[in-house]
Design a protein around this motif. Structure first.
Motif, mmCIF file in Angstrom:
data_model
loop_
_atom_site.group_PDB
_atom_site.id
_atom_site.type_symbol
_atom_site.label_atom_id
_atom_site.label_comp_id
_atom_site.label_asym_id
_atom_site.label_seq_id
_atom_site.Cartn_x
_atom_site.Cartn_y
_atom_site.Cartn_z
ATOM 1 N N ASN A 137 -12.785 113.146 38.562
ATOM 2 C CA ASN A 137 -11.329 113.995 39.502
ATOM 3 C C ASN A 137 -10.342 114.084 38.649
ATOM 4 O O ASN A 137 -9.627 115.097 38.691
ATOM 5 N N GLN A 138 -9.914 113.071 37.826
ATOM 6 C CA GLN A 138 -8.636 113.074 37.201
ATOM 7 C C GLN A 138 -8.676 114.110 36.046
ATOM 8 O O GLN A 138 -7.813 115.178 35.767
ATOM 9 N N GLU A 139 -9.829 114.420 35.157
ATOM 10 C CA GLU A 139 -10.237 115.365 34.344
ATOM 11 C C GLU A 139 -10.194 116.792 34.854
ATOM 12 O O GLU A 139 -9.685 117.760 34.393
ATOM 13 N N LEU A 140 -10.925 117.044 36.170
ATOM 14 C CA LEU A 140 -11.087 118.284 36.684
ATOM 15 C C LEU A 140 -9.775 118.688 37.293
ATOM 16 O O LEU A 140 -9.338 120.009 37.101
ATOM 17 N N ARG A 141 -8.857 117.875 37.731
ATOM 18 C CA ARG A 141 -7.467 118.323 38.331
ATOM 19 C C ARG A 141 -6.608 118.857 36.974
ATOM 20 O O ARG A 141 -5.859 119.790 37.131
ATOM 21 N N VAL A 188 -9.113 122.505 38.541
ATOM 22 C CA VAL A 188 -10.514 122.472 39.106
ATOM 23 C C VAL A 188 -10.061 121.450 40.396
ATOM 24 O O VAL A 188 -10.101 120.404 39.946
ATOM 25 N N ILE A 189 -10.233 122.025 41.492
ATOM 26 C CA ILE A 189 -10.151 121.042 42.843
ATOM 27 C C ILE A 189 -11.438 120.443 43.080
ATOM 28 O O ILE A 189 -12.437 121.085 43.218
ATOM 29 N N PRO A 190 -11.808 119.283 42.864
ATOM 30 C CA PRO A 190 -13.141 118.587 42.960
ATOM 31 C C PRO A 190 -14.065 118.922 44.263
ATOM 32 O O PRO A 190 -15.235 119.327 44.121
ATOM 33 N N ALA A 191 -13.074 119.004 45.439
ATOM 34 C CA ALA A 191 -13.659 119.210 46.791
ATOM 35 C C ALA A 191 -14.245 120.885 46.762
ATOM 36 O O ALA A 191 -14.955 121.178 47.624
ATOM 37 N N ALA A 192 -13.714 121.547 45.769
ATOM 38 C CA ALA A 192 -14.167 123.200 45.829
ATOM 39 C C ALA A 192 -15.234 123.577 45.170
ATOM 40 O O ALA A 192 -15.638 124.688 45.152
ATOM 41 N N ILE A 193 -15.749 122.281 44.359
ATOM 42 C CA ILE A 193 -17.214 122.892 43.831
ATOM 43 C C ILE A 193 -18.157 122.995 44.601
ATOM 44 O O ILE A 193 -18.763 121.978 45.343
ATOM 45 N N PRO A 194 -18.980 124.085 44.216
ATOM 46 C CA PRO A 194 -20.076 124.251 45.172
ATOM 47 C C PRO A 194 -21.282 123.246 45.102
ATOM 48 O O PRO A 194 -21.509 122.860 43.686
ATOM 49 N N GLU A 195 -22.047 122.942 46.014
ATOM 50 C CA GLU A 195 -23.155 121.970 45.707
ATOM 51 C C GLU A 195 -24.226 122.699 45.004
ATOM 52 O O GLU A 195 -25.091 121.804 44.228
ATOM 53 N N ALA A 196 -24.429 123.984 44.720
ATOM 54 C CA ALA A 196 -25.296 124.449 43.796
ATOM 55 C C ALA A 196 -24.972 124.071 42.247
ATOM 56 O O ALA A 196 -25.846 123.855 41.484
ATOM 57 N N ALA A 256 -2.351 115.801 32.787
ATOM 58 C CA ALA A 256 -3.227 114.480 32.824
ATOM 59 C C ALA A 256 -2.515 113.434 33.278
ATOM 60 O O ALA A 256 -1.784 112.648 32.831
ATOM 61 N N THR A 257 -2.706 113.178 34.476
ATOM 62 C CA THR A 257 -2.374 111.989 35.102
ATOM 63 C C THR A 257 -2.857 110.440 35.086
ATOM 64 O O THR A 257 -4.156 110.743 34.637
ATOM 65 N N PRO A 258 -2.294 109.546 34.938
ATOM 66 C CA PRO A 258 -2.780 108.298 34.645
ATOM 67 C C PRO A 258 -3.909 107.959 35.714
ATOM 68 O O PRO A 258 -3.453 108.162 36.840
#
Length: 739
Positions: A525-529, A533-541, A590-592
């Protein structure tokens, strides 16, 4: 699988089983087989079965002969002679028709093109499952011979847990292999023999099959040490002649004493097996001439009370050796064995080993689980044995589910097969049998898995003892538990039973999986942000495509791999972000990664620098270890700073972890009486805990160095503690110790 692997495999597909025409008209037995004396003896030995069963066995014989047609053993004999010998052994045990048919067919799936479906078609699913359980996994590629063997044993033992007839066939198969290994090269003979001693002999012993166990031991001994076997065999033959007069005198003396006491029973001399004599010589560093008890005596009486009467009569004639009496009637062995054992001082100071048992006990002692088939209509005590064996087989299934892989499973089973029991009591008087050397932890897990997991202390005979204490026969053990206690990884260094070891490992693996998964999810999640990219917005597919790419079943498995360092979070994040249907926003910073330091096995505080909250820290991702946290000033970090930069993670402390952390300090003090007490008192007043202390006594003089391992809540707490120490006049210097 026959040790004498087929010397020739037919090119034609005749090994695929009977043709459709032969199935319709029935297979005829070749003349050379029907006239074979071994075949006729085998068929005659089946007189305890119904005519229909015998007909099915004859059909299986013809099927096996057809499948192995053209194959010979290394000795040059037709290959069918091996399955015939194995089936003959099962007929001696009065096994049922499906077991004997499986014995005749046990190699056809391995060595011919016959399939399980064909066996099912001809002989039914029951037989096909037995044959499949006996067939090795030759079609699977393994990294090593040891891995292949472990997986094959796992398969056989799992099949045995479902149907005990599998191991009966396997033991008969292994015995015939050992009897006919002459043409095989020496190194392979020794490997097979050692494997037999390591696995098959203990299994036979656990099932109470003492007859075949002794045979396997002597055959293996002959192949591993052929010269020693010959020398010892000649020595025993010579001793048999030299001691005949002494043995006759002892036998007559025992019979006379039993007659005087009006005890009816048979008295028999028994010669110890060569392997047991050799094992005693090696274990106790004795020469053959020093092994006086190569002969023992067995007394068979009608009932249990007479066993004890016979024991009393013999103790009245010969002096018993202290500590050499065992009552396996009152407390049977795990395999159901029952007998009274005593060692007496006979004529000329010769020690005499005597076993006293009933006829039913004798049958069970010699044939074990096979007595279930041999003596179905008699009261042999087989019911208790069946229950014990069922419990043991169920424990194998538990071990299988708890083990990480085949090698670990085999390790657990080996531990379980060498019990050499001690007998201990629960507070309610229940007797538990455990391996010699078993500890309190083993006892706790033997009572119940939850008792083992929550164990914090124990009492033996009402006295508190450490959890690592070894148990002795007769101990009464009481376990003290706490609701929130969990297994300690250190327990694995001293537990003895496979059950305890597997349950502890299973618990630790689950905890590691949970903590690693949580860590991996945070890292991803840290790398995605950071890349917008918002982790919760990634589609299941998208997640499903990524899981297929990574070869994982669930997101939890993928997160655990990231947390354990098997795959890099930036790489996974970039793959997810590159998908067309993933929404993007503005790239962030990149937050710690925020940690408490008490997350569990996924995060480890490096023992070299022992970071505490308030220290500037950095994380290093190491495979199998998860995230290892170091201080910025740690020498290890400076030394490895340029290596694998992708594994370095920016981390920071959570504001208030609410826990205590280990830190080492060195206090230099004036060498004055009572100074240690004043320093310790000051540390306690600061609210810290002293975990360990030692003094540097190599350089006695005006000053002494005190080394403390203490527990503090963080860097501010440590500063308060050190200020308090500096107020003590005798304290000269304080240093926080770090590598």
């Amino acid at each position: 699988m026959d040790a004498n692997a087929p010397a020739s495999i037919p090119d034609a597909p005749s090994g695929a089983g009977p043709s459709p025409e032969k199935r319709e008209s029935g297979l005829s037995t070749p003349a050379y087989l029907s006239e074979d004396p071994a075949y006729r003896v085998f068929i005659d030995s089946l007189d305890y079965l119904s005519p229909e069963d015998i007909e099915h066995i004859q059909e299986a014989y013809r099927f096996s002969d057809e499948a192995h047609r053209g194959q010979t053993r290394l000795s040059g004999e037709p290959y069918i002679t091996h399955p015939l010998a194995v089936a003959g052994a099962l007929a001696e045990w009065h096994m049922d028709a499906p077991a004997i048919i499986a014995a005749l067919l046990h190699d056809v799936m391995e060595d011919t093109s016959v399939t399980k479906a064909e066996i099912t078609d001809h002989f039914g699913k029951q037989v096909a499952d037995l044959v499949d359980g006996l067939s090795k996994l030759d079609k699977i590629e393994f990294q090593s011979y040891q891995e292949a063997q472990a997986e094959n044993f796992r398969k056989m033992l799992m099949a045995m847990a479902r149907d005990l007839r599998v191991v009966m066939v396997k033991l008969a198969d292994r015995r015939h292999n050992l009897q006919t290994m002459g043409p095989i090269r020496l190194d392979k003979r020794r490997r097979i023999a050692r494997e037999t001693l390591e696995i098959y002999v203990p299994i036979a012993t656990r099932l109470g099959l003492n007859n075949i166990s002794r045979q396997l031991q002597d055959l293996s001994f002959r192949h591993i040490y052929p010269m020693r076997f010959q020398v010892l065999s000649r020595a025993v033959q010579a001793a048999r002649g030299n001691r005949r007069e002494l043995l006759t005198k002892i036998l007559d003396g025992i019979r006379n004493k039993l007659n005087e006491a009006h005890i009816e029973g048979g008295v028999f001399g028994r010669e110890k097996s060569l392997y047991s004599i050799y094992h005693k010589m090696v274990e106790k560093h004795l020469s053959f001439s020093q092994v006086l008890d190569i002969y023992g005596f067995r007394i068979i009486v009608h009932d249990i009370p007479t066993c004890y009467l016979a024991l009393g009569a013999l103790h009245a004639r010969y002096k018993p050796v202290p500590g050499k009496f065992k009552d396996y009637i009152a407390i049977p062995k795990e395999n159901g064995y029952q007998s009274l054992h005593t060692t007496l001082i006979g004529p000329y100071g010769t020690p005499i080993e005597i076993q006293i048992r009933t006829e039913a006990m004798h049958r069970l002692a010699e044939e074990g689980i096979a007595s279930h088939w041999l003596y179905k209509d008699s009261d042999t005590g087989g019911g208790d044995l069946q229950i014990k064996m069922h419990q043991w087989l169920q424990s194998l299934l538990e071990l299988q589910s708890a083990a990480g892989d085949s090698s670990e499973f085999l390790e657990h089973v080996k531990v379980d097969l060498f019990p050499n029991e001690v007998y201990v009591f629960t507070p309610k008087g229940k007797i538990l049998s455990l391996p010699r050397g078993a500890t309190v932890i083993d006892f706790a897990y033997a009572v119940h898995t939850d008792i083992g997991h929550r164990c914090i202390a124990a009492r033996i005979d009402h006295e508190l003892i450490p959890l690592s204490a070894e148990l002795e026969s007769g101990n009464q053990v009481e376990i003290v538990t706490a609701p929130h206690a969990t297994p300690n990884p250190a327990w694995l260094s001293y537990v003895k039973t496979s059950r305890a070891r597997s349950k502890i490992r299973q618990f630790l693996r689950t905890i590691q999986q949970d903590s690693s998964s949580a860590l991996g999810e945070n890292m991803l999640n840290q790398e995605l942000r950071a890349i917008g990219v918002i982790p919760a917005a990634i589609p299941e597919a998208v997640w499903e495509r990524e899981l297929r790419h990574a070869g994982k079943k669930t997101k939890r498995d993928l997160f655990a791999d990231i947390g354990l360092g098997y795959c890099a979070a930036p790489v996974v994040a970039r793959r997810l972000a590159d998908q067309d249907d993933v929404p993007h926003g503005e790239e962030g910073f990149a937050t710690p990664l925020v940690i408490r330091g008490t997350e569990g096995t996924a995060i480890e505080l490096a023992p070299c620098c022992r970071p505490i909250p308030g220290d500037p820290i950095i994380g290093v991702l190491r495979k199998d270890h998860g995230l290892v946290i170091h201080t910025h000033s740690c020498r290890t970090i400076r030394r490895l700073g340029s290596i694998e930069p992708q594994n370095w993670i920016h981390v920071d402390w959570q504001p208030d972890p609410g826990q205590f952390f280990d830190v080492r300090i060195r206090v230099t003090v004036k060498n004055i009486r009572g100074v240690l007490g004043r320093v310790a008192s000051s540390i306690a007043q600061s609210g810290a805990n002293i975990d360990h202390v030692n003094m540097d006594q190599e350089r006695p003089g005006l000053f002494t160095e005190l080394h403390f391992l203490i527990q503090v809540s963080g860097r501010p707490h440590l500063a308060v503690l050190m200020r308090g120490l500096r107020r003590i006049p005798e304290v000269v210097r304080i240093i926080r110790e770090q590598e």
